[in-house]
Design a protein around this motif. Structure first.
Motif, PDB file in Angstrom:
ATOM      1  N   PRO A  16      -9.877 -11.291  -3.117  1.00  0.00           N
ATOM      2  CA  PRO A  16      -9.129 -11.131  -1.857  1.00  0.00           C
ATOM      3  C   PRO A  16      -7.680 -11.663  -2.877  1.00  0.00           C
ATOM      4  CG  PRO A  16     -10.279 -12.289  -0.883  1.00  0.00           C
ATOM      5  CD  PRO A  16     -10.794 -12.123  -2.539  1.00  0.00           C
ATOM      6  N   PRO A  17      -6.365 -10.769  -2.773  1.00  0.00           N
ATOM      7  CA  PRO A  17      -5.149 -11.450  -3.355  1.00  0.00           C
ATOM      8  C   PRO A  17      -4.084 -12.131  -2.432  1.00  0.00           C
ATOM      9  CG  PRO A  17      -5.047  -8.595  -3.597  1.00  0.00           C
ATOM     10  CD  PRO A  17      -6.717  -9.202  -2.558  1.00  0.00           C
ATOM     11  N   SER A  18      -4.702 -12.888  -1.352  1.00  0.00           N
ATOM     12  CA  SER A  18      -3.806 -13.426  -0.055  1.00  0.00           C
ATOM     13  C   SER A  18      -2.990 -13.631  -1.460  1.00  0.00           C
ATOM     14  CB  SER A  18      -4.960 -14.473   0.041  1.00  0.00           C
ATOM     15  OG  SER A  18      -5.781 -14.610   0.346  1.00  0.00           O
ATOM     16  N   MET A  19      -2.163 -14.651  -1.733  1.00  0.00           N
ATOM     17  CA  MET A  19      -1.002 -14.619  -2.372  1.00  0.00           C
ATOM     18  C   MET A  19       0.184 -13.973  -2.345  1.00  0.00           C
ATOM     19  SD  MET A  19      -3.084 -17.625  -2.658  1.00  0.00           S
ATOM     20  CE  MET A  19      -3.311 -17.448  -4.228  1.00  0.00           C
ATOM     21  N   VAL A  20      -0.674 -12.612  -2.717  1.00  0.00           N
ATOM     22  CA  VAL A  20       0.366 -11.556  -3.616  1.00  0.00           C
ATOM     23  C   VAL A  20       0.177 -10.495  -2.192  1.00  0.00           C
ATOM     24  CG1 VAL A  20       0.478  -9.028  -4.689  1.00  0.00           C
ATOM     25  CG2 VAL A  20      -0.492 -11.436  -6.048  1.00  0.00           C
ATOM     26  N   LEU A  21      -0.479 -10.557  -1.302  1.00  0.00           N
ATOM     27  CA  LEU A  21      -0.073 -10.204  -0.291  1.00  0.00           C
ATOM     28  C   LEU A  21       1.011 -10.513   0.802  1.00  0.00           C
ATOM     29  CD1 LEU A  21      -3.697  -9.193   0.813  1.00  0.00           C
ATOM     30  CD2 LEU A  21      -2.047  -8.075  -0.442  1.00  0.00           C
ATOM     31  N   GLU A  22       0.966 -11.881   0.801  1.00  0.00           N
ATOM     32  CA  GLU A  22       2.637 -12.695   1.364  1.00  0.00           C
ATOM     33  C   GLU A  22       3.788 -12.462   0.762  1.00  0.00           C
ATOM     34  OE1 GLU A  22       2.032 -13.818   4.199  1.00  0.00           O
ATOM     35  OE2 GLU A  22       0.599 -15.333   4.253  1.00  0.00           O
ATOM     36  N   PHE A  23       3.509 -12.002  -0.770  1.00  0.00           N
ATOM     37  CA  PHE A  23       4.686 -11.674  -1.004  1.00  0.00           C
ATOM     38  C   PHE A  23       4.783 -10.013  -1.234  1.00  0.00           C
ATOM     39  CE2 PHE A  23       5.674  -8.757  -5.138  1.00  0.00           C
ATOM     40  CZ  PHE A  23       7.176  -8.874  -5.173  1.00  0.00           C
ATOM     41  N   LEU A  24       3.929  -9.343  -0.638  1.00  0.00           N
ATOM     42  CA  LEU A  24       4.402  -7.258  -0.980  1.00  0.00           C
ATOM     43  C   LEU A  24       5.019  -7.457   0.587  1.00  0.00           C
ATOM     44  CD1 LEU A  24       1.258  -5.938  -2.333  1.00  0.00           C
ATOM     45  CD2 LEU A  24       3.357  -6.255  -3.222  1.00  0.00           C
ATOM     46  N   LEU A  25       4.547  -8.435   1.098  1.00  0.00           N
ATOM     47  CA  LEU A  25       5.247  -8.399   3.120  1.00  0.00           C
ATOM     48  C   LEU A  25       6.166  -8.481   3.132  1.00  0.00           C
ATOM     49  CD1 LEU A  25       1.654  -9.534   4.976  1.00  0.00           C
ATOM     50  CD2 LEU A  25       3.014  -7.404   4.593  1.00  0.00           C
ATOM     51  N   ARG A  26       6.707  -9.899   2.698  1.00  0.00           N
ATOM     52  CA  ARG A  26       8.351 -10.517   2.394  1.00  0.00           C
ATOM     53  C   ARG A  26       9.121  -9.626   1.572  1.00  0.00           C
ATOM     54  NH1 ARG A  26       7.651 -16.750   1.559  1.00  0.00           N
ATOM     55  NH2 ARG A  26       6.335 -17.381   3.933  1.00  0.00           N
ATOM     56  N   GLY A  74     -14.405 -13.680   9.579  1.00  0.00           N
ATOM     57  CA  GLY A  74     -14.274 -14.230   8.142  1.00  0.00           C
ATOM     58  C   GLY A  74     -14.655 -13.573   6.837  1.00  0.00           C
ATOM     59  N   PHE A  75     -14.048 -13.457   5.475  1.00  0.00           N
ATOM     60  CA  PHE A  75     -14.205 -13.268   4.088  1.00  0.00           C
ATOM     61  C   PHE A  75     -15.279 -14.418   3.370  1.00  0.00           C
ATOM     62  CE2 PHE A  75     -11.005 -11.029   6.773  1.00  0.00           C
ATOM     63  CZ  PHE A  75     -10.490  -9.443   5.689  1.00  0.00           C
ATOM     64  N   ALA A  76     -15.719 -13.786   2.778  1.00  0.00           N
ATOM     65  CA  ALA A  76     -16.304 -14.702   2.217  1.00  0.00           C
ATOM     66  C   ALA A  76     -15.950 -14.455   0.567  1.00  0.00           C
ATOM     67  CB  ALA A  76     -17.706 -13.341   1.199  1.00  0.00           C
ATOM     68  N   ARG A  77     -16.128 -15.601  -0.685  1.00  0.00           N
ATOM     69  CA  ARG A  77     -15.188 -15.591  -1.216  1.00  0.00           C
ATOM     70  C   ARG A  77     -14.616 -14.567  -2.281  1.00  0.00           C
ATOM     71  NH1 ARG A  77     -12.685 -17.805  -5.230  1.00  0.00           N
ATOM     72  NH2 ARG A  77     -11.025 -17.178  -4.000  1.00  0.00           N
ATOM     73  N   TYR A  78     -15.454 -13.467  -2.404  1.00  0.00           N
ATOM     74  CA  TYR A  78     -14.811 -12.724  -3.703  1.00  0.00           C
ATOM     75  C   TYR A  78     -16.082 -11.283  -3.341  1.00  0.00           C
ATOM     76  CZ  TYR A  78     -18.036 -13.945  -7.411  1.00  0.00           C
ATOM     77  OH  TYR A  78     -19.164 -14.360  -8.648  1.00  0.00           O
ATOM     78  N   SER A  79     -15.599 -10.208  -4.284  1.00  0.00           N
ATOM     79  CA  SER A  79     -16.492  -8.896  -4.011  1.00  0.00           C
ATOM     80  C   SER A  79     -17.153  -8.483  -5.822  1.00  0.00           C
ATOM     81  CB  SER A  79     -15.859  -7.618  -4.062  1.00  0.00           C
ATOM     82  OG  SER A  79     -16.528  -6.060  -4.044  1.00  0.00           O
TER      83      SER A  79
END
Length: 676
Positions: free
Chosen positions: A205-215, A248-253
């Protein structure tokens, strides 16, 4: 029982009954190595690591292997989540030597803690080109006894090479529009338009990148950035990486399509993703984002909250499959027969269609991971709810995965921010209360009399390991969010105390570069320093974000200058490796936008007009905006100074770059002023 019996780490306690004579990481262990002239075997892992459990069962529980280890080595076991500094410096050595890394990490050291041989998992017998663990042990023992001078020379060279890797940071400059645009272009090139996310398998999950894209979308209106975030979040939420029953999410796919997860559930992933989905809902109104944010928040509170009010680190990937064997994913997967037993024939067929359960299975042995495949037609929401509820009840009767119940300061800081904001957005005061409870625990148990932060606690007992940069930064970030949501200025003060340590103990006073350990921390073979994100924001960029937010709240030029110096690394790395500096790019967006400062004043915080203005301010999408709420004349927040009611009514003041708009009581005007 060995020496690990007195530790607080669940991972170390799992090895307390091994026949291996384990030592915890300590000066005494290395003194023993020097006294006996034995090399050190360093084994690093964590409690929810599947292959750590496998190697423990195959080798560390084996009497003959343990006897050989005890005769020839001083054996040290480290929980990487308790000692991320130890993990970081030796993982850097492993990756430099082998080109790859992972856990369990196995490193052989001289008695001076200098590494000379590296690996990860070793099988009990030769397999797939890998030597057996016993062969490795014998080879290292012979090298140590027959060629010790050569071994120590190699170890010394490795340490010298590592010491030269300190980041050169003398000409740091701020990231600007050009670097942000280059970063977005780089992400677009790596984006998977069919499946969402970035790169191939395994997919994280690219959590930090998603925050950048939203901002970035909020600040510039770039539709491409929002679309990448939207599509990725939808594909993850529909995939097997998301727990379709319990949230809730698992660690990765393990695959590119988000179907089969690595089943461990980490607090940090769920905290970060809860916040991402809440922010996605804030930007778009997506009902799916709302549902996932709330389900993930509820999962954290239900399954990870400890008796003391903190949040446990993780749930294991493995659990008993009903036969006494521990199997990865056993708690979460289903066969058509199991659906029938739980639901009856008709509802089982409905559930199989809805959740993508097939006769062949999407996982192993005819078992399927529940997902939400894209389908035509409309499903009965009431029936879906009933099916979910019954399946969750049946699943609850299965042997549950183990829980690593140590409380890690940094990850609790992430959870505090996520729960506070999610609770505020969706009018869930219970979630805000959970965030306050975790924050109270950190202040009560993790802060010492010098406001130094301890990394971990368990069962109400503080650990002994010092907090690292990410602990100070992420907890400060959580406290800043809590201050904005609750209107309690004490959390701003606590954030300031933590950030004072960041400035004095973690920051190079000349260049502004940051280190992962404090200047007065235990000396390792090198002082770890990494500005790139991993599963969580790097301590470096997390500190930059917290410093910037605190400066916006207080007007502190010192904190603003430190944040700007720290962000120089984003100018260097953003255009080159944007996937690995996502949080730094998100903080850069806040800097480029101001960030905006909002003060909401009202005669009483629970008065309806004040509450509406406060919630509207919190729902503003302007990147990194800070919010203070209070009564006229309150000294809770510096932003409230000289802020008065307007015509006797509550009002909001919005400022940016030393310029303020006229105060307003109009919700639409406030919303427009904070829309990016």
């Amino acid at each position: 029982m060995n020496r690990l019996a007195h530790e607080t780490s669940p991972y170390l306690l799992q090895h307390a009954e091994n026949p291996v004579d384990w030592w915890p990481w300590s000066d005494e262990a290395f003194e023993e190595a020097r006294r006996t002239e034995k090399p050190v075997l360093l084994s690093v892992g964590y409690s929810s690591c599947h292959w750590c459990h496998v190697m423990a069962h195959e080798s560390f529980e084996d009497e003959a292997t343990a006897a050989y280890m005890n005769d020839n080595f001083v054996n040290i076991k480290v929980d990487r989540e308790e000692r991320p500094d130890v993990d970081a410096v030796y993982m850097e050595a492993v990756q430099a030597a082998t080109g790859q890394g992972g856990w369990p990490m196995t490193v052989f050291l001289t008695p001076e803690a200098e590494p000379f041989y590296f690996g990860t998992y070793f099988p009990p017998a030769p397999r797939h080109g890998m030597p057996s663990f016993r062969q490795v042990l014998e080879g290292v023992r012979h090298a140590w006894s027959d060629r010790r001078d050569e071994v120590t020379e190699v170890a010394g060279k490795i340490v010298r090479d590592l010491s030269q890797r300190e980041i050169g940071y003398q000409t740091a400059q701020l990231p600007g529009e050009q670097e942000v645009a280059q970063a977005l272009l780089g992400l677009t090139r790596e984006y998977d338009p069919q499946r969402g996310g970035f790169g191939g398998a395994p997919k994280f999950p690219p959590s930090m990148v998603l925050e950048f894209l939203l901002r970035h979308h909020a600040r510039t209106g770039a539709e491409g950035a929002l679309q990448m975030a939207l599509d990725t979040c939808e594909r993850m939420a529909r995939g097997g990486i998301y727990d379709q029953l319990g949230g809730g999410f698992a660690r990765y796919s393990v695959d590119r399509d988000w179907v089969v997860p690595h089943f461990e559930k980490m607090l940090y992933d769920n905290a970060l993703l809860c916040r991402v989905y809440a922010h996605l809902w804030r930007a778009t109104g997506s009902e799916l984002a709302r549902r996932v944010a709330l389900e993930t928040a509820d999962f954290m509170v239900r399954e990870l909250r400890t008796a003391e009010g903190g949040f446990a680190s993780a749930l294991d990937a493995d659990s008993d499959d009903g036969t006494g064997r521990h199997v990865e994913g056993a708690y979460y997967v289903w066969t058509p027969r199991q659906l029938t037993d739980a639901l009856g024939q008709e509802d089982a067929e409905f559930a199989a269609r809805y959740f993508g359960v097939t006769q062949e299975g999407t996982f192993e042995h005819g078992q399927s991971v529940l997902q939400l495949p894209q389908q035509d037609g409309v499903f009965d929401a009431e029936r879906i709810g009933s099916v979910r509820e019954r399946l969750l009840r049946v699943r609850g009767e299965r042997p549950a995965p183990g829980r690593d119940d140590k409380v890690v300061a940094a990850w609790n800081g992430l959870a505090i921010a996520a729960l506070a904001e999610t609770g505020a957005y969706f009018d869930r005061p219970d979630l805000v209360e959970a965030a306050v409870g975790a924050a109270d625990l950190l202040v009560r148990l993790h802060l010492d009399e010098h406001t130094h932060l301890l990394r971990t606690s368990r069962d109400g007992r503080a650990g002994v390991n010092a907090g690292v940069l990410e602990d100070y930064a992420d907890v400060a970030e959580g406290f800043l969010s809590l201050a904005s949501v609750t209107g309690d200025g004490a959390w701003l003060e606590f954030a300031g105390l933590l950030l004072a340590h960041v400035l004095t103990r973690f920051t190079d006073p000349e260049s502004g570069a940051l280190f992962d350990t404090a200047a007065d921390a235990e000396r390792l073979i090198r002082r770890p320093q990494d500005p790139t994100d991993n599963a969580t924001p790097s301590g470096w960029t997390a500190a930059a974000g917290a410093l910037l937010g605190y400066a916006a709240h207080t007007g502190s030029e010192k904190h603003r200058a430190a944040a700007e110096k720290a962000l120089g690394v984003v100018k260097a790395l953003g255009p080159r490796v944007p996937r690995f500096v996502g949080w730094g790019l998100a903080v850069a967006e806040a800097l480029l936008d101001g960030p905006r400062e909002v003060a909401v004043v009202g005669p009483a915080l629970d008065e309806e007009a004040t509450r509406s203005l406060h919630r509207t301010a919190l729902l503003g999408t302007a990147p990194g905006a800070v919010v203070a709420v209070g009564t006229p004349g309150s000294d809770e927040f510096p932003l409230l100074a000289d802020r008065s009611l307007v015509g006797g009514e509550p009002a909001a003041y919005v400022c940016r770059d030393f310029t303020c708009d006229a105060p307003t009581a109009d919700l639409e005007r406030l919303r427009a002023a904070l829309s990016g």
